[in-house]
Design a protein around this motif. Structure first.
Motif, short mmCIF file in Angstrom:
data_model
loop_
_atom_site.label_atom_id
_atom_site.label_comp_id
_atom_site.label_asym_id
_atom_site.label_seq_id
_atom_site.Cartn_x
_atom_site.Cartn_y
_atom_site.Cartn_z
N LEU A 511 28.98 29.90 50.00
CA LEU A 511 28.88 29.10 48.78
C LEU A 511 27.68 28.17 48.85
N PRO A 512 27.05 27.90 47.71
CA PRO A 512 26.03 26.84 47.69
C PRO A 512 26.72 25.49 47.85
N MET A 513 26.15 24.61 48.66
CA MET A 513 26.77 23.30 48.88
C MET A 513 26.66 22.42 47.65
N SER A 514 25.74 22.74 46.75
CA SER A 514 25.61 22.00 45.50
C SER A 514 25.14 22.97 44.43
N VAL A 515 25.62 22.79 43.19
CA VAL A 515 25.25 23.71 42.11
C VAL A 515 24.64 22.99 40.91
N SER A 516 24.39 21.71 41.03
CA SER A 516 23.87 20.94 39.88
C SER A 516 22.36 20.99 39.80
N ILE A 517 21.69 20.70 40.92
CA ILE A 517 20.22 20.69 40.97
C ILE A 517 19.80 21.62 42.09
N LEU A 518 18.99 22.62 41.74
CA LEU A 518 18.66 23.66 42.72
C LEU A 518 17.15 23.85 42.83
N ASP A 519 16.71 24.26 44.01
CA ASP A 519 15.35 24.76 44.20
C ASP A 519 15.36 26.23 43.80
N SER A 520 14.46 26.60 42.90
CA SER A 520 14.55 27.93 42.29
C SER A 520 13.18 28.58 42.18
N PHE A 521 13.22 29.92 41.98
CA PHE A 521 12.05 30.69 41.58
C PHE A 521 12.08 30.81 40.05
N VAL A 522 10.91 30.60 39.44
CA VAL A 522 10.77 30.78 37.99
C VAL A 522 9.83 31.96 37.77
N PHE A 523 10.23 32.87 36.87
CA PHE A 523 9.40 34.04 36.60
C PHE A 523 9.53 34.40 35.12
N ARG A 524 8.68 35.32 34.70
CA ARG A 524 8.66 35.71 33.29
C ARG A 524 8.85 37.22 33.17
N CYS A 525 9.64 37.60 32.15
CA CYS A 525 9.78 38.99 31.75
C CYS A 525 9.53 39.05 30.24
N GLY A 526 8.46 39.73 29.84
CA GLY A 526 8.10 39.71 28.44
C GLY A 526 7.82 38.28 28.00
N PRO A 527 8.37 37.86 26.86
CA PRO A 527 8.12 36.50 26.40
C PRO A 527 9.08 35.46 26.99
N GLN A 528 10.04 35.90 27.80
CA GLN A 528 11.12 35.02 28.24
C GLN A 528 10.96 34.62 29.70
N MET A 608 5.37 36.00 38.38
CA MET A 608 6.00 34.88 39.09
C MET A 608 5.30 33.58 38.70
N LEU A 609 6.08 32.57 38.28
CA LEU A 609 5.53 31.27 37.89
C LEU A 609 5.60 30.25 39.01
N GLY A 610 6.32 30.57 40.09
CA GLY A 610 6.38 29.67 41.23
C GLY A 610 7.75 29.04 41.44
N GLN A 611 7.80 28.12 42.41
CA GLN A 611 9.04 27.41 42.73
C GLN A 611 9.15 26.15 41.88
N GLN A 612 10.39 25.80 41.56
CA GLN A 612 10.59 24.62 40.73
C GLN A 612 12.00 24.09 40.95
N GLU A 613 12.13 22.79 40.92
CA GLU A 613 13.43 22.13 40.99
C GLU A 613 14.01 22.11 39.58
N VAL A 614 15.22 22.65 39.42
CA VAL A 614 15.79 22.75 38.07
C VAL A 614 17.20 22.15 38.05
N VAL A 615 17.59 21.72 36.86
CA VAL A 615 18.93 21.20 36.60
C VAL A 615 19.74 22.30 35.93
N VAL A 616 20.84 22.72 36.56
CA VAL A 616 21.63 23.84 36.05
C VAL A 616 22.78 23.32 35.21
#
Length: 660
Positions: A511-528, A608-616
């Motif tokens: 399990l992830p120890m936390s699910v609110s704020i995560l270090d993530s990969f951001v990428f693009r598929c088509g316009p999304q 690939m747009l890179g790594q980013q800290e995101v709020v889930v």
């Protein structure tokens, strides 16, 4: 004077503290039950239990929960009588104490929910009164520690009881220390002659040889300590042993209702904080992170227009570091120790085992593992389902275990280990009979599973149970489906199983120890744009045409299956854009490789747009919940961006490809 008293906050503090003392009481009762069954000393557990109940009584009186006050008082009285009589508490008596503490817990929860608190049940009060009456007897105490601990440790329970009874009957308990020396040996004095002399005046309970520092009185560094009971005078005993007698008094420490007023102020480095305050702080941090994304987008826009933004980018870098430090501090503040989360499990296992008519031992090793409170609250029901399954389905009845040459008492093991990458590994295993795959396949109406992964997929089917009939505990086919939904769908974790016939079954949650704020990969598929948690990606591969091959389609008019050749391994490659009905970009692309257990798969993405800290933000509404989509986030552009569970997407994609 100001009338600023917040009763709601006071009651919240009361409930938090009472729950803590109830958990302590449950733990002491479990120890007391084991001591009653094994004949071990009980005094320490009795006194710890008394202190917990005494505190609960005082706190409950302050908020006016009188039924709790009455129950705690009756339990105190039973414990005080037991302490003074110093006779062992039998198993039936421990069961009455369990009933009393359980009744207190029910009334505390009713008070917490704003429901009517029922009066203390008369039948239980009568039983506790009877327990007090059955314990009445002559008061006994413990030997005061004028006797050195080294000697006390050498005394058996029977010898301690012998000294106590001798003191109560009017004799004196005395310690005589005889140290042999050449001079005394020349006079005919040895431990043998001293024993003979003292034996004429006293009842010798124990003779203990001890090593002591060499001195004039003990030139050999050896002393014999004689513990005796006698009515003889001090002078007579001294002359017989050639030693100064040391009187041993009987010091009783009865349990008292009131503590002294001059106790030192306790020093505690912890404070209780309402979790809603932490949630509010986390929401504000989340807003700051989204604002930072917007600032970064604005800075990039200015840079692209030719503006000098070097100073602004330096400030943004410092702001990013400070936010990460703030996130780390707040995340640690929200962590719950796993041993605290699991402290209720032993009592629950006791009740389950009694209901099932089985003998079960629980072994918990939580070490220093921690979990975010939000994750802990979600995963606890899954833990209960796994433990219940181990009791009901895993552990065999005692008679059957004896036939198989196993210990009659089954063992359930709970282990928690923190792994790298913000992951907690929780395993719950038993030494029972293991999974009968043929019986499982018959129940499911399908072929026999070839491995544990296929068996787990069958067990987790909604409505499937290996029981022939449901009862109050299990058999409705809901347990493992709930575990799978909690671990995988809600928390984005993993569930695996290892089972060996005759040896037992172990389920492992990652399990992830936390699910609110995560270090993530951001990428693009088509316009999304999309987001995936950083810890779920094994590697990112730049795709080349030679690396990708196509296999025949599993059915007519289906798209061919694509395979990624990577380090000599064939990895299924899914087109993420096609899964979301998006138009993929032409040209060089990337692939995200994920791994679970020993299986790998990959997803092709446009850029690939890179790594980013995101709020889930989780998708709680079942009407919008989609397999493979765990939530959404804001990357600073004001548009919702989906957070993906790629492994769930791979299962969904595989099912569509092989569906006839």
């Amino acid at each position: 004077m100001t009338d600023a008293f917040d009763r709601g906050e006071f009651v919240a503090g009361y409930l938090a503290e009472v729950e803590e003392h109830l958990a302590n009481a449950d733990g002491q009762l479990l120890k007391l039950e084991r001591a009653a069954n094994s004949g071990a000393p009980q005094l320490r557990m009795l006194r710890e239990l008394f202190r917990a109940l005494h505190t609960i009584k005082g706190l409950s009186a302050m908020v006016g929960v009188e039924p709790v006050v009455e129950l705690a008082h009756e339990l105190e009285a039973a414990l005080r009588t037991r302490d003074r009589s110093a006779t062992p508490l039998h198993a039936a008596g421990v069961e009455q104490l369990f009933r009393g503490v359980r009744a207190i817990g029910l009334r505390v929860r009713a008070f917490a929910d704003g429901r009517t608190v029922e009066p203390a049940p008369q039948e239980l009060l009568i039983a506790l009164n009877a327990l007090q009456a059955s314990q009445n007897g002559p008061p006994r105490g413990e030997l005061a520690l004028a006797i050195v601990p080294e000697l006390m440790d050498k005394l058996s329970p029977a010898e301690r009881e012998q000294l106590s009874q001798g003191l109560e009957s009017g004799q004196r308990a005395v310690q005589l220390d005889f140290s042999p020396s050449p001079a005394r040996a020349a006079e005919g004095l040895s431990i043998t002659t001293v024993r003979e002399r003292v034996g004429k005046l006293a009842e010798i309970v124990k003779v203990v040889p001890r090593s002591v520092p060499k001195s004039e009185s003990a030139p050999s560094g050896l002393t014999f300590s004689l513990l005796v009971l006698s009515t003889a005078s001090t002078e007579a005993l001294a002359a017989a042993a050639h030693a100064e007698p040391l009187e041993l008094a009987l010091a009783s420490e009865p349990l008292e209702d009131d503590a002294p007023d001059d106790l030192p102020v306790p020093h505690d480095d912890t404070i209780r904080v309402d979790v809603r305050r932490l949630d509010d702080a986390l929401d504000r941090l989340s807003a700051l992170i989204v604002s930072r994304h917007r600032l970064e987008r604005a800075a990039r826009s200015l840079r692209d227009s030719g503006a000098d933004v070097r100073e602004l980018e330096a400030i943004l870098g410092e702001h990013r570091r400070e936010l990460r430090h703030l996130r780390s501090a707040l995340t640690h503040a929200r962590m719950v120790p796993m041993h605290q989360l699991l402290e209720r499990v032993p009592l629950l296992v006791r009740g389950m085992a009694r209901d099932a008519g089985k003998r079960v031992k629980l072994d918990i090793d939580a070490r220093h593992a921690e979990l975010d409170k939000a994750v802990a609250e979600r995963v606890f029901p899954a833990i209960l389902h796994l433990v219940r399954n181990a009791v009901d389905h895993g552990i065999e009845p005692s008679a059957r275990r004896a036939e198989l040459g196993k210990p009659e008492e089954g063992t359930i093991t709970v282990r928690c280990v923190q792994r790298a990458g913000n992951t907690l590994e929780l395993s719950i295993g038993d030494d029972g009979g293991g999974i009968d795959r043929e019986r499982l396949a018959k129940k499911a109406g399908t072929r026999v599973p070839v491995d544990d992964r296929e068996a787990l997929a069958l067990i987790a089917r909604p409505g499937l149970s290996t029981r022939d009939a449901a009862d109050a505990r299990s058999g409705r086919g809901m347990g493992m489906d709930i575990v799978m939904q909690v671990a995988v769908s809600m928390l984005g974790g993993e569930l695996s199983m290892r089972s060996e016939p005759g040896l037992g079954t172990t389920f492992t949650l990652r399990l992830p120890m936390s699910v609110s704020i995560l270090d993530s990969f951001v990428f693009r598929c088509g316009p999304q744009s999309f987001v995936v948690p950083l810890g779920t990606i094994e590697e990112v591969v730049e795709l080349e045409q030679a690396q990708v091959i196509s296999a025949p389609a599993p059915r007519k008019r289906a798209a061919p299956v694509r395979i990624l050749r990577r380090n000599g391994e064939n990895i299924p490659l899914f087109e993420l854009a096609s899964l979301f009905a998006l138009e993929p970009r032409a040209g060089l692309r990337s692939a995200l490789v994920i791994k679970r257990d020993d299986a790998r798969c990959a997803f092709s993405v446009d850029h690939m747009l890179g790594q980013q800290e995101v709020v889930v933000r989780p998708l709680e509404d079942p009407l919008v919940r989609v397999p493979g989509v765990t939530g959404s986030t804001d990357l600073g552009d004001g548009r919702p961006t989906l957070v993906l569970d790629l492994w769930a997407l791979s299962r969904s994609a595989s099912a569509r490809e092989v569906r006839p």
